[in-house]
Every structure is written in structure tokens, then in C-alpha cells.
Write a protein that holds these residues in place. Structure first.
Motif, PDB file in Angstrom:
ATOM      1  N   LEU A   5       9.986 -46.277 -61.328  1.00 57.74           N
ATOM      2  CA  LEU A   5      11.080 -47.242 -61.181  1.00 57.74           C
ATOM      3  C   LEU A   5      11.428 -47.458 -59.704  1.00 57.74           C
ATOM      4  O   LEU A   5      11.644 -48.602 -59.270  1.00 57.74           O
ATOM      5  N   PHE A   6      11.471 -46.373 -58.927  1.00 57.58           N
ATOM      6  CA  PHE A   6      11.760 -46.491 -57.493  1.00 57.58           C
ATOM      7  C   PHE A   6      10.651 -47.256 -56.778  1.00 57.58           C
ATOM      8  O   PHE A   6      10.915 -48.091 -55.900  1.00 57.58           O
ATOM      9  N   ILE A 169       1.684 -40.791 -48.965  1.00 55.73           N
ATOM     10  CA  ILE A 169       1.036 -40.214 -50.151  1.00 55.73           C
ATOM     11  C   ILE A 169       0.944 -38.696 -49.996  1.00 55.73           C
ATOM     12  O   ILE A 169       1.223 -37.939 -50.935  1.00 55.73           O
ATOM     13  N   LEU A 170       0.575 -38.252 -48.814  1.00 55.18           N
ATOM     14  CA  LEU A 170       0.460 -36.814 -48.557  1.00 55.18           C
ATOM     15  C   LEU A 170       1.810 -36.122 -48.646  1.00 55.18           C
ATOM     16  O   LEU A 170       1.937 -35.045 -49.261  1.00 55.18           O
ATOM     17  N   TYR A 171       2.843 -36.738 -48.069  1.00 54.53           N
ATOM     18  CA  TYR A 171       4.174 -36.129 -48.126  1.00 54.53           C
ATOM     19  C   TYR A 171       4.766 -36.200 -49.529  1.00 54.53           C
ATOM     20  O   TYR A 171       5.519 -35.298 -49.939  1.00 54.53           O
ATOM     21  N   THR A 172       4.449 -37.247 -50.276  1.00 56.45           N
ATOM     22  CA  THR A 172       4.903 -37.316 -51.670  1.00 56.45           C
ATOM     23  C   THR A 172       4.374 -36.126 -52.448  1.00 56.45           C
ATOM     24  O   THR A 172       5.115 -35.478 -53.206  1.00 56.45           O
ATOM     25  N   THR A 173       3.094 -35.835 -52.274  1.00 59.26           N
ATOM     26  CA  THR A 173       2.467 -34.702 -52.965  1.00 59.26           C
ATOM     27  C   THR A 173       3.128 -33.387 -52.571  1.00 59.26           C
ATOM     28  O   THR A 173       3.446 -32.545 -53.427  1.00 59.26           O
ATOM     29  N   TYR A 181      12.767 -33.366 -54.571  1.00 59.11           N
ATOM     30  CA  TYR A 181      12.625 -34.664 -55.236  1.00 59.11           C
ATOM     31  C   TYR A 181      13.282 -35.809 -54.463  1.00 59.11           C
ATOM     32  O   TYR A 181      12.834 -36.954 -54.560  1.00 59.11           O
ATOM     33  N   PHE A 182      14.329 -35.526 -53.696  1.00 55.39           N
ATOM     34  CA  PHE A 182      14.957 -36.568 -52.874  1.00 55.39           C
ATOM     35  C   PHE A 182      13.935 -37.148 -51.907  1.00 55.39           C
ATOM     36  O   PHE A 182      13.789 -38.378 -51.779  1.00 55.39           O
ATOM     37  N   VAL A 188       7.956 -42.339 -52.097  1.00 57.62           N
ATOM     38  CA  VAL A 188       7.467 -43.296 -53.088  1.00 57.62           C
ATOM     39  C   VAL A 188       8.071 -44.678 -52.832  1.00 57.62           C
ATOM     40  O   VAL A 188       7.378 -45.703 -52.897  1.00 57.62           O
ATOM     41  N   SER A 189       9.352 -44.710 -52.519  1.00 51.92           N
ATOM     42  CA  SER A 189      10.049 -45.983 -52.292  1.00 51.92           C
ATOM     43  C   SER A 189       9.526 -46.700 -51.053  1.00 51.92           C
ATOM     44  O   SER A 189       9.242 -47.909 -51.088  1.00 51.92           O
TER      45      SER A 189
END
Length: 381
Positions: A5-6, A169-173, A181-182, A188-189
């Protein structure tokens, strides 16, 4: 589900905002005019970063439920400062000193939040405890370096977007694995915004094309610098789920942002060697070398560099799972120097050869002229 959704929300907000920004920029004639250093040949709308700013403000509002230490409220002031500085720099060029002062002010808000405090390097190069004053100096240096490094790679279509997407992408992982999660949702946003922007930035239609400008690159660089600080500030137990040794965390952070850091260090070294200001503009960037001499399109060069960034991180994660940091430091420096040397030679071999030929021809003409004058003088005598 929340992350989707984000992502979709950020993508749509940016995608729908950009046409209005393009129209406004064209109507007010705030176009970016090409010059000798530009990679484009026609006037092109800039200020694409306005869409990033709008999107991030909305995102930070909806991310309040995932905050642990009120991080969002500390991010917004710096985000706003850099937005207006970038906006003004896109319209009326600012001096490097003005931008640096604004960046120092922007990062000070983030560093005042305990969530980003780096208390230790976990034995990296035998550095353990870090005093608070040292944290402020190190933190400021890290953030300002990343902001400017990312700003400097925005030189060809799609590059800043692709490199930003790869980093995020790397930091999301990382932040998903460590249950931060913040920051995972923030990644992601912003990735949604960059992917929406990428389509416009690489468009072949002059009616849809837009640059992010300093407005965008300063904002994205600012967020990446925040993510880097958070990664370095995670408590020791958070790294247990990550596939590399605790003491190698600083090296993993460097590898994640290796492209902008390497390019900035290389360009600054070349400029200083030429006795120029490190902030003087030129076409010595890595992406210029690739486009000019490998004859690749902007999109091809961007994917090549972005893919190289991800490959470098994967390599260092694999090595960091067993290797000691001293060996990895030596390898990092060696590889950087080797690549830098190749790019330096490749970039300058044609130019230097041309200069040598011109100087040689000029010298031969002067020598020949001097000999003729001597002969005439001898005949008269």
C-alpha cells in the motif's frame, strides 16, 4: 500488505504529480538550459524533486504508528530545509558554502535524536566506544558526504533513480530483517517515488521528460544518509539475523553507497590534481566516462552502474560473513584504486594524447620557424 500500500500510494502520488510540475515549469520557463557539460541537448523541465517532497511528507504522516523514537518529526525540518535550498539552487545557483551550511543545519535535527546515535563501531579497526562529541562529528561527516555524493551522481538520465532504487532495496531488506519497520516502509515509499520518476526521467518525449534537479537529489541523498546512520546505530543484538560479522557493519554500509562515494572521491581527486576547486563542474564523472567512451545510452549506463552497486554489496556481504575487517578494508581500498586508475586512464588517455599531439605540432612549428629565422640571419650576415 502494508508495504504494498505504501509503495503503490507513493508511486501514484509521484506519478500523478509530475505532469503538473512539468506543465508549471514549462509555463514559467524554469527549464534547465543545456551547456558544454550537459548530457541533454534541449531545454528540459527540472524540479522533479517537488514530487518527492510532497510524497515524503504524506508518507511520514502515515508512518507515525511505526515510530519508536519520534523519528519522523526530526526528519521533517531537515527535509524542508533541503527542499527549499535545492529549489533555490535549481532556480538561482547557490554557492557550495551556502549549501553546506544548510546541510549542517538539516542533519543537526536528525543527530539530536537518540535513535541515530552511534555509540560503538563494534570492534571495527579496534574502535569500540565512541564519545558523544565524536559521534556528532562522525555523524555530520557521514550524512553531509552522502548527501553531496548522491547529488553529484545526478548527471545522466536515470542514474540517480537506479542507484537510489538499488540502495533502497538493500536497506529495505536490512531493516525488514532487523524489524525496523518504520525505516523499511520509508525505503519502500521512496522507492515507489523513484520508480515513478524513472519513467519520466528516461522518457524520449520532450513533453514528459523531467529532471529531479538539486531539489530531488538533496532530498533523496538526505533520506539515504538517515538510513545509513540508522543502520550504523542499530543495537548489537539487531545484527544477529544479518549474514555478516558485527565488526564489518561499517564496511557493509560503505559498500551499499559505494557508487556515489567512489565517484565523488575520484572526481574530487582529479579536480584537486588539476589545481581546481573540488566543487568545480566538469565531465569527469564515472557516468560521463561510460557514456562518452563506451558509447552506451543513458539508460544502459545507469543499469550497468546500478547493477555494479548491487554486485559489490553482495560480494561484501559474502566476504563479510567470515573475513576480518582489516582484510576487507585492504580489499576495498585496492579495488577502488584499481577501478579508479582504469577510469582515470580511460577518461584521460584520449584527451592527453590529443593535447600531446597539439603541443608537439606547435613545438615543431616554433622550432621550424626559429631555424628559418636563424638561416635568414646567417645569410644577411
Amino acid at each position: 500488505m502494508i508495504s504494498i500500500l505504501f509503495f503503490i500510494g507513493s508511486f501514484l502520488l509521484t506519478y500523478l504529480a509530475l505532469p503538473s510540475i512539468i506543465k508549471l515549469v514549462e509555463d514559467k520557463r524554469l527549464m534547465d538550459n543545456p551547456n558544454s557539460r550537459s548530457s541533454h541537448k534541449i531545454k528540459t523541465p527540472t524540479l522533479g524533486g517537488i514530487a518527492f517532497f510532497i510524497t515524503l511528507i504524506f508518507v511520514l504522516f502515515f508512518l507515525r504508528s511505526w515510530e519508536i523514537n519520534d523519528e519522523g518529526i526530526y526528519i521533517i525540518p531537515g527535509l524542508t530545509i533541503l527542499f527549499f535550498i535545492g529549489l533555490k539552487d535549481d532556480l538561482v545557483v547557490l554557492s557550495p558554502l551556502t549549501k553546506i551550511i544548510a546541510q549542517i543545519l538539516a542533519v543537526s535535527f536528525v543527530l539530536s535524536n537518540d535513535s541515530f546515535m552511534i555509540e560503538t563501531f563494534n570492534g571495527f579497526l579496534r574502535i569500540n566506544e565512541i564519545p558523544y562529541y565524536a559521534y556528532l562529528v562522525i555523524g555530520s561527516f557521514i550524512m553531509i558526504t552522502i548527501i553531496n555524493a548522491y547529488n553529484l551522481i545526478d548527471g545522466i538520465d536515470g542514474l540517480a533513480s537506479i542507484v537510489g532504487i538499488a540502495i533502497l532495496i538493500l536497506y529495505t531488506t536490512i531493516f525488514y530483517i532487523t524489524k525496523q519497520y518504520f525505516f523499511a516502509l520509508l525505503c519502500v515509499s521512496l522507492n515507489g517515488s523513484l520508480m515513478a520518476f524513472f519513467g519520466y526521467n528516461t522518457s524520449t518525449s520532450s513533453n514528459k521528460k523531467i529532471f529531479m534537479g538539486d531539489t530531488g537529489s538533496l532530498i533523496v541523498g538526505y533520506i539515504i544518509s538517515i538510513l545509513t546512520m540508522k543502520f550504523l546505530a542499530l543495537p548489537a543484538e539487531s545484527y544477529d539475523e544479518l549474514p555478516f560479522l558485527l565488526e564489518n557493519v561499517p564496511l557493509i554500509a560503505i559498500s551499499i553507497i559505494i557508487v556515489p562515494l567512489f565517484d565523488t572521491a575520484r572526481v574530487f581527486a582529479i579536480r584537486l590534481a588539476d589545481k581546481k576547486s573540488p566543487f568545480s563542474p566538469d565531465r569527469n564523472h564515472m557516468h560521463h566516462v561510460i557514456v562518452d567512451y563506451l558509447n552506451l545510452s543513458h539508460r544502459q549506463a545507469s543499469f550497468l552502474i546500478g547493477g555494479g552497486n548491487i554486485f559489490f554489496v553482495v560480494l561484501f556481504v559474502i566476504l563479510g560473513s567470515t573475513a576480518k575487517n582489516l582484510g576487507m578494508v585492504i580489499m576495498l581500498v585496492s579495488v577502488s584504486l584499481f577501478i579508479g586508475y582504469i577510469l582515470f586512464r580511460y577518461n584521460y588517455s584520449f584527451k592527453v594524447l590529443k593535447k600531446k599531439i597539439i603541443l608537439r605540432n606547435l613545438f615543431e612549428k616554433l622550432t621550424l620557424k626559429s631555424k628559418k629565422n636563424d638561416k635568414k640571419g646567417n645569410i644577411k650576415d
